[in-house]
Enzyme design. Structure first.
Site, PDB file in Angstrom:
ATOM      1  N   TYR A  92       0.861  -1.184   0.000  1.00  0.00           N
ATOM      2  CA  TYR A  92       0.000   0.000   0.000  1.00  0.00           C
ATOM      3  C   TYR A  92       0.896   1.233   0.000  1.00  0.00           C
ATOM      4  O   TYR A  92       1.958   1.227   0.623  1.00  0.00           O
ATOM      5  CB  TYR A  92      -0.923   0.010   1.228  1.00  0.00           C
ATOM      6  CG  TYR A  92      -2.007  -1.050   1.189  1.00  0.00           C
ATOM      7  CD1 TYR A  92      -1.692  -2.387   1.361  1.00  0.00           C
ATOM      8  CD2 TYR A  92      -3.335  -0.710   0.977  1.00  0.00           C
ATOM      9  CE1 TYR A  92      -2.687  -3.367   1.330  1.00  0.00           C
ATOM     10  CE2 TYR A  92      -4.339  -1.680   0.947  1.00  0.00           C
ATOM     11  CZ  TYR A  92      -4.001  -3.008   1.129  1.00  0.00           C
ATOM     12  OH  TYR A  92      -4.982  -3.975   1.098  1.00  0.00           O
ATOM     13  N   GLU A  93       0.452   2.282  -0.679  1.00  0.00           N
ATOM     14  CA  GLU A  93       1.334   3.429  -0.879  1.00  0.00           C
ATOM     15  C   GLU A  93       1.686   4.152   0.420  1.00  0.00           C
ATOM     16  O   GLU A  93       2.596   4.966   0.444  1.00  0.00           O
ATOM     17  CB  GLU A  93       0.731   4.410  -1.889  1.00  0.00           C
ATOM     18  CG  GLU A  93      -0.527   5.088  -1.419  1.00  0.00           C
ATOM     19  CD  GLU A  93      -1.266   5.821  -2.546  1.00  0.00           C
ATOM     20  OE1 GLU A  93      -0.914   5.644  -3.718  1.00  0.00           O
ATOM     21  OE2 GLU A  93      -2.208   6.562  -2.240  1.00  0.00           O
TER      22      GLU A  93
END
Lengths: 257, 282, 282, 257
Positions: A50-51
Site C-alpha cells: 500500500y502506498e
C-alpha cells in the site's frame, strides 16, 4: 450454486487475475478486496504493498483508508513514503498496479481529477494521488470499476493517468516500457486491450449480464472480441472467503465506531 | 534545541499569517489538535501543503484560513469528497482557493529534496498525464548520461511544518513510528516546526538503532497533546476513528452545519479536549 | 523469492567473470566470507564497486580478480594504506587497475538512484574539487527552477550485490540493523544479490515496524555464514577485530607474505572457518 | 603545570574551538579526539555526527574506524548513508566539519587523493571520501594536521576539497555560500584566514614553539598576524580528560585484540 451480487462477481473476477508471485500496488476499496481475496484463496504468498509504505501486508480486515493501523501491524516492513515511491514503485518492483477513477476511456486512460474545465470545474474530484506514476511504473495495470455511461466515456475531461494514450504504440512513443492497463473488470464483464489498436474490448461476460446491457453502460461504441467467454461464476470457496472478509471488516469497523 | 511549550504558545510564535504550512501525516499521526489551534488563532492567507489533505485541511479551508492548497490527493479516505474543499474550488466559498496539484510521487520527491537541501527533485513521472499542462511547476531535466527526459518539480520548503508523533523525551528528541509518511522530511525541509506528541517521557527508548528519530535540534517546539491525532490514529495507542470520518460527510456538506460544528468543537474548545481520545501505550 | 543456498552454490551461480560487483558494508557487516568465496572460485575481470574498499577489496585486487575499482575512499581505517591497491595502481601488480573515483556523497547518491530505478543522481557536489576533471562520469544538470548547476553522476546498477546481514528468516526475508550503510540500496540497485547472514531463524522479529528489511523477493540467495563479517563486525554479536586490521598492514606490504597468507587462510579454507569468530546474539 | 605533548596541545586547541550548540561532522583520528574531548569538558551537549550514519553519538572510547559499533550503540539514532549525505550534510545542518589530508596549501585547499600525476601517481592516497562535500556543505571547516614542509605545501598535487581556492572571493565565485576552512590547528600553532585575501596566517603559537620552527615547517612563505597570541597551555582538567579518554580507548582496543 450460491446467489451472489454483481459486486462480488467483479471482486472475484479481479482476484482471479492475480498470481501467487505477483507484487501488487493496492488501492483502497475494490482493489484492496480483490487483492486480499486472492491472498486468502489461490495466491497465499502474493505480496501486497500500500502506498502508505506498508510492504508485504496481510490484513485480517480490509482497511478503510490507505494507511489503517492494520496494514502496518501485519506488514513485513513499513517504509517512509518517499522511499515507497522511489525504491519500490519507480524502482520497477511492482508487477500489478490497480487503478480506478471517475472516468475511463476506450484506451484505459483515466480521469480522477476534475469533471469539466480544470480551472473552473463542474466537479472537483480528489485528484490522481499515486495514479500518474502507478500507471507507468507497474508491470501491468488492472482497472476495477462499475460500468456506466457516465464513467465509461468517449472523451475524458482530464487525463490523470496514461492508459494506451491514443491507442496503438502511444506508450512506446512516450518512452514508457511497461504494459499499461491490461484488464478492466466491471460488474458486467471483463475487457482486454485489442493487441494491435489497444482499444479495450469485451472478452468475457459475467453470468446473467448481456451484450445489450454492456453496450448501454458504455459511452463509446464498445467492441466485443471474436470469441467472448462467459465468466466462470464465483465458486463457493471464493464467495465464502470474500463474505467472511467483508464480515470481519464490518465487525471491526463497527466495533471501532 | 526544541523548546517544550504549550500548543497555544507554539502556534502563536511559530505560525504566521501568509506562511507556507505543511501539516503532514499519511492517514496515521495527522496533527488535528495543532491544526485546530491554528484555526482558533485565526491565521489567514496560508498556503497549506500536504500529499493527502483530509478533514483537517477541509476545516482550515472552510474556516477561511487558506489562500492556496498544494496537494496530490484531497478526499475523505474511503468515504468521498472533501465538501469544504469542493465548495471553495467550485463556488469560491468562503473565498477562492488556488490549487497547485501534483502526483504523490512528485510530492514525496519534493519533500525529500527539501529535506536534502536541493532546489528541485527529479523522478520518472507524469508521462502521458495532463497535470503537467496545468501546473507550471512541473518541468523536466535531461539525464546527461542517457538522454532520458525526467520530470522535475521544485523542492518543498515550508515556512513551518506541523506533525504529530508517538513520543518525545524531555530534551525534545522525537520518535515517529508505524506509518511514518513524509513527516521527517517535512520537518527537515521546513524553516520552523511544531511537533505534538502523545507523551513526553524520560527515556525516548527507540526500539531499534535505526528507528525514525528527529533530534531535538532539528525541531522548534515540542508539545504534549495526548489524543492530538484524533480522528486519525497513533499506532499502538488508539485506532483510527473511522466512524468519525464517515460522520464528517454530512457535517461538511452543509455550510451552516459545518460552521456550527467548528464553533462548538474547535473555537470553543482547546487541545485538552483531545485527551478523551488518548489511549494507553500498548 | 530468495533461495537459501550454500555459499559455494550461490557464488558459482550468481557471480560471473566480468561482472560489476558491489560488496558493500560501511565498516559494519562487510561480507568477508562471501568475498573470499569469490576469490576461491577465481573470478576474473571484475569491476568492484564500494564506497569504502578495505582489506577485502585489497585481497580481491591482490589476487588478480579485478580489472576496475569504483570507489570513494580506499584505505585501512585508522591504520593506513591498502598496499595491494597501491601496488596495483602504482606498479600494475599483479595487473593494471582502472579507477573510477568519486566522493562519498556521489557514491551514496548513485546507489540511491540505482535503487530508485533512475539513470542518474543529482546533488550539490564537487564544487571547486579536481575529481570532476579526471572522471568523465561527473557531469552536471541545471535546476529548471533556480538555474543552479548541480552535480550529476550515473546511478550505480551492479550486476550482483553481496552483503552480510544480521539475520534472515526461513522465507529469506533479511534484517539489517545498526550501521546500515548503503546495503539496502546496493541490493535493490543490483540485478542479482547474495546475502550472507549470521543466522537463519524462524521469526525475523524486526524490533521496529520501520526496521531495515529486505523482502525475500528482492534477494536472489540467502546463505547462513556465522562470523561471515570477520574482521568486520556484527552489532550485538561480535566486535570489530581492530587487531586484525592492524596486523594486516605488514602482511599486505609484501607480495609474498600476502600470497602466502591468502593461500593458507582463503584458498585452503571455506566459509565454515568464519564460525570461530561468530558470537552469540546479545 | 603538567607536562604535555604537542599532539595533546593540538587536540586540546581544536577542542576549545567547539561550542556546546555545534553540530560536528567528525572524521576519524585527531578530529574524533578533539570533538569528544570538547564533549567531555566544556561542551557536554555538542552533537557529534559520523558519516557512517550515527547521529548524536557519545562514545566512551574513541573509534578506530568511522563505523565502530561503539558509535551506533551510543547514538541517538543511526541513519542510512544516503540519508546522511542528503538530509544531514547537504541539508546544511552541520555547523562544523573537520578535514585533514596529506597536503594543504595556504588557502586551505586539501589533497588526500594522489601525490604526483593522477593517472600515474607516485603515491596513491586513500582518496577524498566525504571531503569534497564536507568542505562546501558545513557552516565552517576546522583542519587539524601536524605541520611539516611535505604537508603544508606551496602547490597541491591534486585539489581533493575546496578551501578558499585562489583566495579572496574564490568560494563565492563558485556559488559556495559556506565559510570554508576557518582554522588550522597544528602541533605548533593556530592559523586563521586573513579576512581579505583568505590566506592562512598564524594567529597563535603554542607554548614552546617558535616562529622559526613554524616557518621551517611550512612549504610556503607563511605570514603572521599583526597580533600573534600565545596559545593557552592545556589546563589540568583538559589534560586529564584527554588522557583518560585515550587510556579508555587503548584499553578497549587492547581488550578486543
Amino acid at each position: 450454486m450460491m446467489d451472489y451480487t454483481s459486486t462480488e462477481m467483479m471482486t472475484i473476477a479481479a482476484a482471479r487475475a492475480l498470481a501467487n508471485d505477483d507484487v501488487c500496488f493496492v488501492g483502497i476499496g475494490m482493489p484492496s478486496a480483490a487483492c486480499n481475496l486472492a491472498r486468502l484463496t489461490h495466491a497465499p504468498d502474493i505480496t501486497l504493498i500500500y502506498e502508505s509504505g506498508t510492504i508485504g501486508t496481510r490484513p485480517e480486515v480490509l482497511p478503510l483508508s490507505i494507511g489503517d493501523g492494520e496494514l502496518c501491524e501485519t506488514a513485513l516492513t513499513t517504509v517512509a513514503v518517499p522511499e515507497m515511491f522511489r525504491y519500490w514503485l519507480q524502482g520497477g518492483r511492482i508487477t500489478v498496479g490497480f487503478l480506478g477513477g471517475a472516468e475511463i476511456d476506450r484506451y484505459g486512460n483515466i480521469n480522477s481529477t476534475v469533471i469539466g474545465d480544470y480551472d473552473n470545474p463542474k466537479v472537483r474530484l480528489p485528484g490522481g494521488g499515486g495514479a500518474p506514476e502507478i500507471a507507468t511504473s507497474c508491470g501491468q495495470i488492472f482497472v476495477v470499476m462499475k460500468q456506466g455511461k457516465r464513467s465509461f466515456v468517449d472523451k475524458l475531461s482530464f487525463r490523470t493517468s496514461l492508459g494506451h494514450g491514443e491507442g496503438h504504440n502511444s506508450r512506446e512513443k512516450l518512452g514508457v516500457t511497461t504494459k499499461g492497463p491490461n484488464m478492466i473488470v466491471t460488474d458486467l464483464c471483463i475487457m482486454r486491450p485489442e493487441p494491435e489498436t489497444k482499444e479495450f474490448q469485451v472478452v468475457s461476460i459475467h453470468p446473467g449480464a448481456t451484450r445489450e446491457e454492456i453496450i448501454e453502460a458504455t459511452g463509446w461504441d464498445v467492441q466485443f472480441a471474436d470469441k467472448v467467454e462467459e465468466t466462470l461464476p464465483p465458486s463457493a470457496h471464493e464467495l465464502e472467503a470474500l463474505r467472511a472478509l467483508n464480515a470481519r471488516t464490518a465487525a471491526a469497523h463497527g466495533e471501532q465506531a | 534545541m526544541a523548546r517544550i511549550m504549550t500548543l497555544k504558545e507554539a502556534v502563536a510564535e511559530l505560525v504566521r499569517d501568509g506562511d507556507k504550512v505543511a501539516m503532514e501525516g499519511f492517514t496515521h499521526l495527522i496533527p488535528y489538535a495543532a491544526g485546530h489551534e491554528v484555526i482558533r488563532q485565526q491565521r489567514k492567507g496560508l498556503t497549506i501543503i500536504r500529499m493527502t489533505p483530509d478533514i483537517l485541511y477541509d476545516q482550515l479551508i472552510g474556516m477561511g484560513c487558506v489562500d492556496k492548497l498544494v496537494f496530490s490527493w484531497g478526499g475523505n479516505p474511503g468515504v468521498g469528497s472533501l465538501h469544504r474543499l469542493r465548495d471553495a474550488v467550485e463556488k469560491q466559498w468562503p473565498k477562492p482557493l488556488a490549487l497547485e496539484e501534483h502526483s504523490h510521487a512528485a510530492m514525496a520527491n519534493a519533500y525529500e529534496a527539501g529535506a536534502a537541501g536541493l532546489p528541485c527533485a527529479i523522478f520518472r513521472g507524469y508521462r502521458g498525464a495532463d497535470l503537467a499542462k496545468v501546473n507550471e511547476n512541473i518541468k523536466s531535466v535531461t539525464c546527461p548520461f542517457t538522454g532520458e527526459k525526467l520530470a522535475a518539480v521544485p523542492s518543498i520548503r515550508p515556512d513551518v511544518a506541523i506533525i504529530h508523533a508517538n513520543r518525545a523525551d524531555r530534551q525534545g528528541n522525537v520518535l515517529i513510528e508505524g506509518i511514518v509518511g513524509v513527516q521527517k522530511e517535512a520537518v527537515l525541509a521546513a524553516e520552523r516546526s511544531i511537533v505534538t506528541v502523545e507523551e513526553i517521557v524520560d527515556d525516548l527508548a527507540p526500539p531499534s538503532p535505526n528507528s525514525c528519530v528527529l533530534p531535538s535540534w532539528t525541531v522548534s517546539a515540542v508539545v504534549e497533546v495526548p489524543g492530538g491525532a484524533h480522528p486519525s490514529y497513533v499506532q499502538g495507542r488508539y485506532p483510527r476513528d473511522n466512524a468519525f470520518y464517515k460522520a464528517w460527510d454530512p457535517i461538511a456538506r452543509d455550510r451552516d452545519a459545518f460552521k456550527a460544528w467548528m464553533q462548538e468543537n474547535v473555537m470553543e474548545k482547546g487541545p485538552e479536549a483531545f485527551a478523551a481520545y488518548a489511549g494507553e501505550r500498548a
